[in-house]
Motif scaffolding. Structure first.
Motif, short mmCIF file in Angstrom:
data_model
loop_
_atom_site.label_atom_id
_atom_site.label_comp_id
_atom_site.label_asym_id
_atom_site.label_seq_id
_atom_site.Cartn_x
_atom_site.Cartn_y
_atom_site.Cartn_z
N GLU A 1 -92.31 -27.81 -36.48
CA GLU A 1 -91.97 -28.65 -35.34
C GLU A 1 -91.90 -27.83 -34.06
N MET A 2 -91.29 -26.65 -34.14
CA MET A 2 -91.16 -25.80 -32.96
C MET A 2 -92.51 -25.23 -32.54
N GLU A 3 -93.34 -24.87 -33.52
CA GLU A 3 -94.68 -24.38 -33.21
C GLU A 3 -95.51 -25.50 -32.56
N ALA A 4 -95.38 -26.71 -33.07
CA ALA A 4 -96.12 -27.85 -32.51
C ALA A 4 -95.68 -28.12 -31.08
N GLU A 5 -94.38 -28.06 -30.84
CA GLU A 5 -93.86 -28.30 -29.49
C GLU A 5 -94.39 -27.26 -28.52
N SER A 6 -94.42 -26.01 -28.96
CA SER A 6 -94.90 -24.95 -28.07
C SER A 6 -96.39 -25.09 -27.76
N GLU A 7 -97.13 -25.73 -28.67
CA GLU A 7 -98.57 -25.93 -28.47
C GLU A 7 -98.89 -27.30 -27.87
N GLY A 8 -97.85 -28.09 -27.64
CA GLY A 8 -98.06 -29.42 -27.09
C GLY A 8 -98.72 -30.38 -28.06
N LEU A 9 -98.45 -30.20 -29.35
CA LEU A 9 -99.06 -31.02 -30.38
C LEU A 9 -98.10 -32.12 -30.83
N SER A 10 -98.64 -33.28 -31.13
CA SER A 10 -97.84 -34.39 -31.64
C SER A 10 -98.71 -35.28 -32.51
N VAL A 11 -98.09 -36.21 -33.21
CA VAL A 11 -98.81 -37.11 -34.11
C VAL A 11 -98.66 -38.53 -33.59
N ALA A 12 -99.78 -39.20 -33.36
CA ALA A 12 -99.76 -40.57 -32.86
C ALA A 12 -99.57 -41.56 -34.00
N GLU A 13 -99.01 -42.71 -33.68
CA GLU A 13 -98.77 -43.73 -34.69
C GLU A 13 -100.07 -44.16 -35.37
N LYS A 14 -101.15 -44.25 -34.62
CA LYS A 14 -102.42 -44.67 -35.22
C LYS A 14 -102.93 -43.64 -36.23
N GLU A 15 -102.60 -42.38 -36.03
CA GLU A 15 -102.99 -41.34 -36.99
C GLU A 15 -102.20 -41.50 -38.29
N ILE A 16 -100.92 -41.82 -38.15
CA ILE A 16 -100.07 -42.04 -39.33
C ILE A 16 -100.58 -43.22 -40.13
N GLN A 17 -100.90 -44.31 -39.44
CA GLN A 17 -101.37 -45.52 -40.11
C GLN A 17 -102.73 -45.29 -40.77
N ALA A 18 -103.58 -44.50 -40.12
CA ALA A 18 -104.90 -44.20 -40.70
C ALA A 18 -104.74 -43.40 -41.99
N GLU A 19 -103.81 -42.45 -41.98
CA GLU A 19 -103.56 -41.64 -43.19
C GLU A 19 -102.96 -42.50 -44.29
N ASN B 1 -91.63 -44.50 -58.53
CA ASN B 1 -91.04 -43.22 -58.15
C ASN B 1 -89.81 -43.38 -57.25
N ASN B 2 -89.38 -44.64 -57.07
CA ASN B 2 -88.19 -44.92 -56.27
C ASN B 2 -88.30 -44.33 -54.87
N ILE B 3 -89.46 -44.55 -54.23
CA ILE B 3 -89.73 -44.01 -52.90
C ILE B 3 -89.77 -45.14 -51.88
N GLU B 4 -89.02 -44.98 -50.81
CA GLU B 4 -89.08 -45.93 -49.70
C GLU B 4 -90.25 -45.56 -48.79
N GLU B 5 -90.97 -46.58 -48.31
CA GLU B 5 -92.14 -46.29 -47.48
C GLU B 5 -91.75 -45.53 -46.21
N GLU B 6 -90.58 -45.80 -45.67
CA GLU B 6 -90.15 -45.09 -44.46
C GLU B 6 -90.10 -43.58 -44.69
N ALA B 7 -89.58 -43.18 -45.87
CA ALA B 7 -89.52 -41.76 -46.19
C ALA B 7 -90.93 -41.19 -46.39
N LEU B 8 -91.81 -41.98 -47.00
CA LEU B 8 -93.20 -41.55 -47.18
C LEU B 8 -93.88 -41.34 -45.84
N LEU B 9 -93.64 -42.25 -44.90
CA LEU B 9 -94.24 -42.12 -43.57
C LEU B 9 -93.76 -40.86 -42.87
#
Length: 295
Positions: A72-90, A111-119
């Motif tokens: 997260e810190m490396e991404a912030e320093s590089e100005g990187l982020s993940v868009a919602e459309k990228e999450i939905q595509a994956e 597997n008793n997994i909530e989709e929110e945690a998977l996202l």
């Protein structure tokens, strides 16, 4: 799909379960004497559960959180982020991997997994990939070489597009055939009769598939049919199939420019697997990390 992160949805089961349980334990610290189970009347407390989880999994869970924080810190320093459309595509690709929405939800439930945690895990995966992609330089020459070495992987095999109506017995199959002969709509009958719930709501559509993807009895008939043909009942271990072929694609040799994006993704995945550990070790040496569970 990046197999380095997504071998199976089961990959997520342990981290997610731990996150949920440990977070719950923290939130309920004031009631850690609360009974969470009994055996012949003997109580097992929330505190005992927490201590066991921390002893068995605490170091690994905390190490994962530290690793995620570094990314997260490396991404912030590089100005990187993940868009919602990228999450939905994956997520869409993941659902397709499991054969559709119904099968995907069944794996989550098993597997008793909530989709929110998977996202959240998908977001972490995408962010980590972006960070590592910044330091992994892949040249066009490397892409071309990788393509030539793995060319058969990208070749298009002969494909058939088909729909089917799956029923439990031959008598029902013949009933459906009679209705088709009388002019009934195939898609409507699939919705009414088919026991394959993953395709029945889509008119029985199975999409395109190649050799080895369907059960042998089904596949043998489907590949011999012509477009718009409807088969006699075909018996398999699942029941009786009535098959309608809706499209065909001939085998085709791979052309580099047509599959260059897939080649890049596959080569990037391989390079990440090779360089992930060494990159992370270097970052651990650079960051001021205070881990109370290992120090």
């Amino acid at each position: 799909m990046n197999s380095f992160f997504y071998k199976s949805l089961k990959v997520f089961a342990l981290p997610i379960a731990l996150t949920v349980v440990l977070a719950g334990c923290s939130a309920e610290a004031k009631t850690n004497k609360e009974t969470v189970a009994t055996v012949n009347g003997e109580k097992i407390s929330q505190e005992e559960l927490t201590e066991t989880l921390m002893t068995q999994y605490g170091v690994a869970a905390l190490d994962t959180l530290i690793t995620n924080k570094i990314f997260e810190m490396e991404a912030e320093s590089e100005g990187l982020s993940v868009a919602e459309k990228e999450i939905q595509a994956e997520l869409t690709k993941l659902i397709e991997t499991y054969g559709g929405q119904e099968e995907y939800e069944a794996v989550l439930d098993a597997n008793n997994i909530e989709e929110e945690a998977l996202l959240e895990d998908i977001t972490t995966h995408l962010l980590q990939t972006k960070v590592l992609e910044k330091v992994i330089n892949i040249t066009d020459e490397e892409l071309a070489t990788y393509f030539e070495e793995n060319k058969t992987t990208y070749e298009q095999t002969e494909q058939v597009e088909a729909s089917h109506i799956l029923v439990a017995d031959e008598a029902t199959a013949k009933e459906v055939i009679n209705k088709l002969n009388e002019g009934s709509d195939f898609a409507e009958l699939a919705s009414e009769y088919s026991t394959d719930t993953s395709s029945s709501t889509d008119g029985g559509s199975l999409g395109y598939f190649g050799a080895g993807e369907m059960v042998e009895e089904f596949e043998k008939v489907a590949f011999e049919m012509e477009i718009d043909d409807i088969s006699d009942p075909v018996e398999s271990e699942y029941g009786f199939h009535i098959i309608k072929v809706t499209g065909k694609q001939d085998a085709k040799e791979a052309v580099f420019e047509d599959v260059k994006e897939d080649v890049y993704d596959n080569l990037l995945e391989m390079r990440i697997q090779e360089e992930y550990s060494s990159w992370l070790t270097e970052r651990y040496a650079e960051y001021d990390i205070d881990n109370s569970l290992t120090e």
